[in-house]
Design a protein around this motif. Sequence first.
Motif, PDB file in Angstrom:
ATOM      1  N   UNK A 199     -18.964  59.585 -52.427  1.00 13.98           N
ATOM      2  CA  UNK A 199     -18.785  59.393 -50.894  1.00 13.98           C
ATOM      3  C   UNK A 199     -19.595  58.045 -50.185  1.00 13.98           C
ATOM      4  N   UNK A 200     -18.889  57.231 -49.471  1.00 16.54           N
ATOM      5  CA  UNK A 200     -19.447  56.435 -48.657  1.00 16.54           C
ATOM      6  C   UNK A 200     -19.582  56.694 -47.388  1.00 16.54           C
ATOM      7  N   UNK A 201     -21.015  57.100 -47.088  1.00 12.21           N
ATOM      8  CA  UNK A 201     -21.314  57.462 -45.670  1.00 12.21           C
ATOM      9  C   UNK A 201     -21.004  56.493 -44.732  1.00 12.21           C
ATOM     10  N   UNK A 202     -21.013  55.266 -45.088  1.00 11.10           N
ATOM     11  CA  UNK A 202     -20.586  54.258 -43.879  1.00 11.10           C
ATOM     12  C   UNK A 202     -19.214  54.543 -43.346  1.00 11.10           C
ATOM     13  N   UNK A 203     -18.294  55.041 -44.173  1.00  9.15           N
ATOM     14  CA  UNK A 203     -16.917  55.078 -44.032  1.00  9.15           C
ATOM     15  C   UNK A 203     -16.950  56.425 -42.988  1.00  9.15           C
ATOM     16  N   UNK A 204     -17.501  57.583 -43.309  1.00  9.61           N
ATOM     17  CA  UNK A 204     -17.453  58.706 -42.498  1.00  9.61           C
ATOM     18  C   UNK A 204     -18.345  58.433 -41.139  1.00  9.61           C
ATOM     19  N   UNK A 205     -18.982  57.487 -41.130  1.00  6.77           N
ATOM     20  CA  UNK A 205     -19.968  57.166 -39.740  1.00  6.77           C
ATOM     21  C   UNK A 205     -18.850  56.414 -39.051  1.00  6.77           C
ATOM     22  N   UNK A 211     -14.744  48.433 -34.324  1.00  4.39           N
ATOM     23  CA  UNK A 211     -15.237  49.589 -35.160  1.00  4.39           C
ATOM     24  C   UNK A 211     -14.522  49.714 -36.649  1.00  4.39           C
ATOM     25  N   UNK A 212     -13.395  49.645 -36.488  1.00  5.28           N
ATOM     26  CA  UNK A 212     -12.497  49.948 -37.508  1.00  5.28           C
ATOM     27  C   UNK A 212     -12.481  48.877 -38.763  1.00  5.28           C
ATOM     28  N   UNK A 213     -12.314  49.450 -39.757  1.00  5.43           N
ATOM     29  CA  UNK A 213     -12.518  48.488 -41.086  1.00  5.43           C
ATOM     30  C   UNK A 213     -11.460  48.831 -41.884  1.00  5.43           C
ATOM     31  N   UNK A 254     -12.798  53.464 -50.182  1.00  8.59           N
ATOM     32  CA  UNK A 254     -13.669  54.803 -50.633  1.00  8.59           C
ATOM     33  C   UNK A 254     -12.691  55.990 -50.829  1.00  8.59           C
ATOM     34  N   UNK A 255     -12.511  56.311 -52.048  1.00  6.90           N
ATOM     35  CA  UNK A 255     -11.504  57.440 -52.450  1.00  6.90           C
ATOM     36  C   UNK A 255     -12.032  58.726 -52.115  1.00  6.90           C
ATOM     37  N   UNK A 256     -11.969  59.357 -50.891  1.00 12.02           N
ATOM     38  CA  UNK A 256     -12.573  60.415 -50.507  1.00 12.02           C
ATOM     39  C   UNK A 256     -12.029  60.997 -49.278  1.00 12.02           C
ATOM     40  N   UNK A 257     -11.716  62.159 -49.230  1.00 11.85           N
ATOM     41  CA  UNK A 257     -11.181  62.983 -47.930  1.00 11.85           C
ATOM     42  C   UNK A 257     -11.992  62.950 -46.790  1.00 11.85           C
ATOM     43  N   UNK A 258     -12.384  61.917 -46.002  1.00 11.43           N
ATOM     44  CA  UNK A 258     -13.330  61.742 -44.927  1.00 11.43           C
ATOM     45  C   UNK A 258     -12.500  62.703 -43.858  1.00 11.43           C
TER      46      UNK A 258
END
Length: 221
Positions: free
Chosen positions: A1-7, A66-68, A75-79
């Motif tokens: 998990x990439x924390x920057x995606x969740x943030x 903000x959006x990237x 990031x292959x994760x269910x954020x």
Amino acid sequence: MNQSVKTMLEKMYDLFQREYNDTYQAWDNMVSFIAGDHSTNYIWQNKENLKSLLEKKVLMDKVIELYDYKLLKSDYYDHLGDIYLEKIVSSSEAKSRGQFFTPHHVGKMMAEMTIDKTDEKINILDPCVGSGRLLMEAYKQAPNATFFGVDLDLRMVRIAMTNFAIHSIKGYFLHANSLQHEIDISKEDGLANWQYANNWYSHIDKLKEINRGQNLTLDLK
């Protein structure tokens, strides 16, 4: 998990929340925005809602800053599922709805235990799909499979649809009650129901129910 995606997603949600001052409206609009950015199908289905969003120039300028897109896709994760549980519904509310999100590491283990790695074109169904994280793990095992997900909670269906759109996975998600509605694609009623898959708005009232083969007795008196 990439924390920057969740943030990034959490900050986006906070912007929507300040704009709408309503938890569910803020969430629905954020997910609609993300889904539309990854799928022309969801743009078409939400064109009026997305149009009204774009008219909120101050909000959208901040969101777009903000959006990237590439970061989210990387990031292959269910954020979205995690944030939904942390910010949108309380744990007690989720339990009352029967919503128990499988931890990511458990989902990975379950997929590896039940699905052998294969390139075959098989069908995989999750009758209580939630945010789609189990099917996301199943995709790693069977990337050429066709994935089907069902959930009674429309917001869950939308999250699953959005997760699959973000990562360009082909899947079909249906707002239905898997205990009440026919979801077996090998049956005529089931196949008829799946025509309503991947609809942003519910068509649950149009679905055919399970034929339980009840014996009817005729009174010939």
